[in-house]
Write an enzyme that holds these catalytic residues in place. Structure first.
Site, PDB file in Angstrom:
ATOM      1  N   GLN A   1      -0.049  12.754  20.194  1.00 54.97           N
ATOM      2  CA  GLN A   1       0.324  11.413  20.037  1.00 54.97           C
ATOM      3  C   GLN A   1       0.222  10.581  18.806  1.00 54.97           C
ATOM      4  OE1 GLN A   1      -1.028   8.089  23.049  1.00 54.97           O
ATOM      5  NE2 GLN A   1      -2.183   7.404  21.357  1.00 54.97           N
TER       6      GLN A   1
ATOM      7  N   TYR B   1       5.974   1.081  18.925  1.00 53.15           N
ATOM      8  CA  TYR B   1       4.393   1.201  19.477  1.00 53.15           C
ATOM      9  C   TYR B   1       4.408   2.533  19.949  1.00 53.15           C
ATOM     10  CZ  TYR B   1       0.512   0.782  22.660  1.00 53.15           C
ATOM     11  OH  TYR B   1      -0.499   1.040  23.272  1.00 53.15           O
TER      12      TYR B   1
ATOM     13  N   ASP C   1     -12.023   2.732  21.394  1.00 56.68           N
ATOM     14  CA  ASP C   1     -10.663   2.919  21.931  1.00 56.68           C
ATOM     15  C   ASP C   1     -10.117   1.745  22.696  1.00 56.68           C
ATOM     16  OD1 ASP C   1      -8.497   4.470  22.675  1.00 56.68           O
ATOM     17  OD2 ASP C   1      -9.652   5.162  24.645  1.00 56.68           O
ATOM     18  N   LYS C   2      -8.865   1.664  22.857  1.00 57.12           N
ATOM     19  CA  LYS C   2      -7.998   0.742  23.440  1.00 57.12           C
ATOM     20  C   LYS C   2      -8.282  -0.697  22.851  1.00 57.12           C
ATOM     21  CE  LYS C   2      -6.667   3.528  26.592  1.00 57.12           C
ATOM     22  NZ  LYS C   2      -6.758   4.992  25.840  1.00 57.12           N
TER      23      LYS C   2
ATOM     24  N   LYS D   1      -2.461   2.329  20.591  1.00 61.46           N
ATOM     25  CA  LYS D   1      -3.600   1.441  19.536  1.00 61.46           C
ATOM     26  C   LYS D   1      -4.085   2.460  18.638  1.00 61.46           C
ATOM     27  CE  LYS D   1      -3.345  -2.998  19.996  1.00 61.46           C
ATOM     28  NZ  LYS D   1      -2.054  -3.826  19.488  1.00 61.46           N
ATOM     29  N   ASP D   2      -4.626   1.727  17.787  1.00 61.74           N
ATOM     30  CA  ASP D   2      -5.115   2.201  16.417  1.00 61.74           C
ATOM     31  C   ASP D   2      -6.500   2.704  16.709  1.00 61.74           C
ATOM     32  OD1 ASP D   2      -2.716   1.235  15.044  1.00 61.74           O
ATOM     33  OD2 ASP D   2      -3.655  -0.567  15.386  1.00 61.74           O
TER      34      ASP D   2
ATOM     35  N   ASP E   1      -5.859  10.519  18.688  1.00 57.86           N
ATOM     36  CA  ASP E   1      -5.691  10.926  20.039  1.00 57.86           C
ATOM     37  C   ASP E   1      -4.555  11.897  20.023  1.00 57.86           C
ATOM     38  OD1 ASP E   1      -4.462  10.747  22.624  1.00 57.86           O
ATOM     39  OD2 ASP E   1      -4.173   8.723  22.739  1.00 57.86           O
TER      40      ASP E   1
HETATM   41  P1  13P Z   1      -4.063   4.878  23.642  1.00 59.74           P
HETATM   42  O1  13P Z   1      -3.622   3.972  22.548  1.00 59.74           O
HETATM   43  O2  13P Z   1      -5.652   4.833  23.455  1.00 59.74           O
HETATM   44  O3  13P Z   1      -3.356   6.264  23.435  1.00 59.74           O
HETATM   45  O4  13P Z   1      -3.799   3.937  24.609  1.00 59.74           O
HETATM   46  C1  13P Z   1      -2.366   3.764  24.918  1.00 59.74           C
HETATM   47  C2  13P Z   1      -1.985   2.758  26.138  1.00 59.74           C
HETATM   48  O5  13P Z   1      -1.036   2.367  26.177  1.00 59.74           O
HETATM   49  C3  13P Z   1      -3.028   2.520  27.029  1.00 59.74           C
HETATM   50  O6  13P Z   1      -2.329   1.866  28.179  1.00 59.74           O
HETATM   51 MG    MG Z   2      -3.514   7.984  24.315  1.00 58.49          MG
HETATM   52 MG    MG Z   3      -6.938   5.824  22.192  1.00 56.02          MG
END
Ligand code: 13P
Ligand code: MG
Ligand code: MG
Ligand code: 13P
Length: 368
Positions: free
Chosen positions: A94, A231, A131-132, A234-235, A12
């Site tokens: 990110q 944090y 994703d997510k 997410k991975d 990301d």
């Molecule tokens: P990502 O890990 O896809 O960037 O999402 C982060 C997030 O906090 C979504 O609410």
């Molecule tokens: Mg993101």
């Molecule tokens: Mg993501």
């Protein structure tokens, strides 16, 4: 043909309007870097996005964790990050958690899934990107596809597949080095299940055919909070799975995704939501979710890729997407409560711990 390597490197590096999807300009910048600087190094490549994550699939003969391949992809992600910054995208860079590149991108933030293979005469494989959610999201589908005849008819019908598969499972809470265990199905299927039931801690890293010793699957196992110490997102794991002949059929690999199981992720990476199978280059919406997974099928010959066939772009999956939407709405009805939000161990680096620490001081033990 000598061995070829399939590599996915994914990160990301910025998104339009929150954590939704990358911009066209960002995407084109990554693609043109790979196209121009990958000449003579890559045999072929494909670039796609799933939610806010950009994934670079490449084929080459440099093996896994190869410096020139990782440097090429890292640089492409930096170029994309610069575009993200210039456009004011959210979360620019990110997942690029380190400043200096040293050999390969392992432990630097991007997710990696790589396999060096002896190309079969026909070499079908699947490229998954989610994703997510986190790498444990593939635990249940892999378990069912490789051990359960309810999803894999080949376990009954094919003598090679009946010999079973070796699972390599990682304890992702151990951060000093890779801590892994090898377990064989069918004899140790219940032991495999005992670990995979806890997808935040135990993650399938790879799966191998016991008939041939060939590698069937590889999953990215990065846990960003273990790298960053807090944090950051997410991975959002990627995975490669080879199919047919001595491996499960493509449809047997896809079968468990009809469950749309509840996984960790969703809003702020802190909730449970159904894993919705989506079409390629899908974006994110409801409650920064739901968690999504895409799957592109390819064949490869001498390292040259076909165009992708979008495995979840078929009417059956519209029906599953509707069911997943219902599951998402249902669990969202209970908001932060109980099973809808992740346990403390998954929230430990966020503001809620400060709140709890403050409240702890105000607790009193009542005298008997
Ligand atoms: P990502 O890990 O896809 O960037 O999402 C982060 C997030 O906090 C979504 O609410
Ligand atoms: Mg993101
Ligand atoms: Mg993501
Ligand atoms: P083939 O007989 O063409 O190998 O296909 C088997 C199969 O995968 C059907 O699911």
């Amino acid at each position: 043909m000598a061995k070829i390597t399939l590599s996915i490197i994914k990160a990301d590096i910025g998104s339009i309007g929150g954590h939704i999807k990358p911009s066209q300009k960002l995407f084109e910048a990554v693609e043109s870097h790979i196209k121009n600087k990958g000449k003579g190094l890559l045999i072929d490549y494909y670039i796609g996005f799933t939610g806010d994550d950009v994934a670079i699939l490449s084929t080459h003969q440099k093996g896994v964790l190869a410096e020139p391949i990782h440097r090429l992809c890292w640089d492409a992600l930096i170029v994309g990050t610069n575009v993200a910054k210039s456009q004011g995208l959210y979360g620019a860079g990110q997942d690029l958690l380190k400043d200096t590149f040293s050999g390969n991108v392992k432990g630097m933030g991007p997710a990696i899934a790589e396999m060096e293979i002896d190309e079969r005469p026909a070499e079908p494989f699947l490229f998954f990107a989610a994703d997510k959610t986190d790498p444990g999201a593939y635990n249940l589908p892999l378990y069912l596809s490789f051990t359960d005849p309810m999803h894999n008819a080949g376990l009954m019908l094919s003598p090679e597949i009946k010999k079973g598969f070796k699972f390599v499972i990682m304890d992702v809470n151990y951060t000093e080095a890779d801590k892994i265990i090898e377990l064989n199905s069918p004899e140790e299927t219940y032991d495999i299940a005992a670990l995979l039931r806890d997808p935040e801690r135990f993650v399938v890293e790879s799966v191998w055919s016991r008939a041939t010793g060939e590698q069937a699957a590889v999953v990215s196992t990065t846990r960003l909070h273990n790298i960053a110490g807090k944090y950051v997102g997410k991975d959002d794991p990627v995975m490669l799975v080879r199919t047919q002949k001595d491996f499960p059929a493509t449809g047997e690999i896809l079968s468990p995704y009809a469950i749309a199981p509840y996984v960790a992720g969703f809003m702020r990476g802190s909730h449970a939501g159904p894993l919705m199978p989506v079409k390629k280059n899908s974006s994110i919406s409801f409650f920064d979710g739901p968690p999504v997974v895409s799957c592109l099928a390819f064949c490869v010959k001498n390292g040259k890729l076909t165009e992708p066939a979008d495995a979840f772009d078929q009417p059956f999956w519209d029906y599953i997407r509707n069911k997943a939407s219902q599951k998402a709405e249902e669990i969202r009805r209970q908001g932060f409560y109980g099973q809808a939000m992740l346990p403390f161990t998954e929230l430990e680096y966020t503001g809620i711990m400060e709140t709890l620490n403050e409240l702890e001081k105000r607790f009193k033990v009542r005298k008997k």
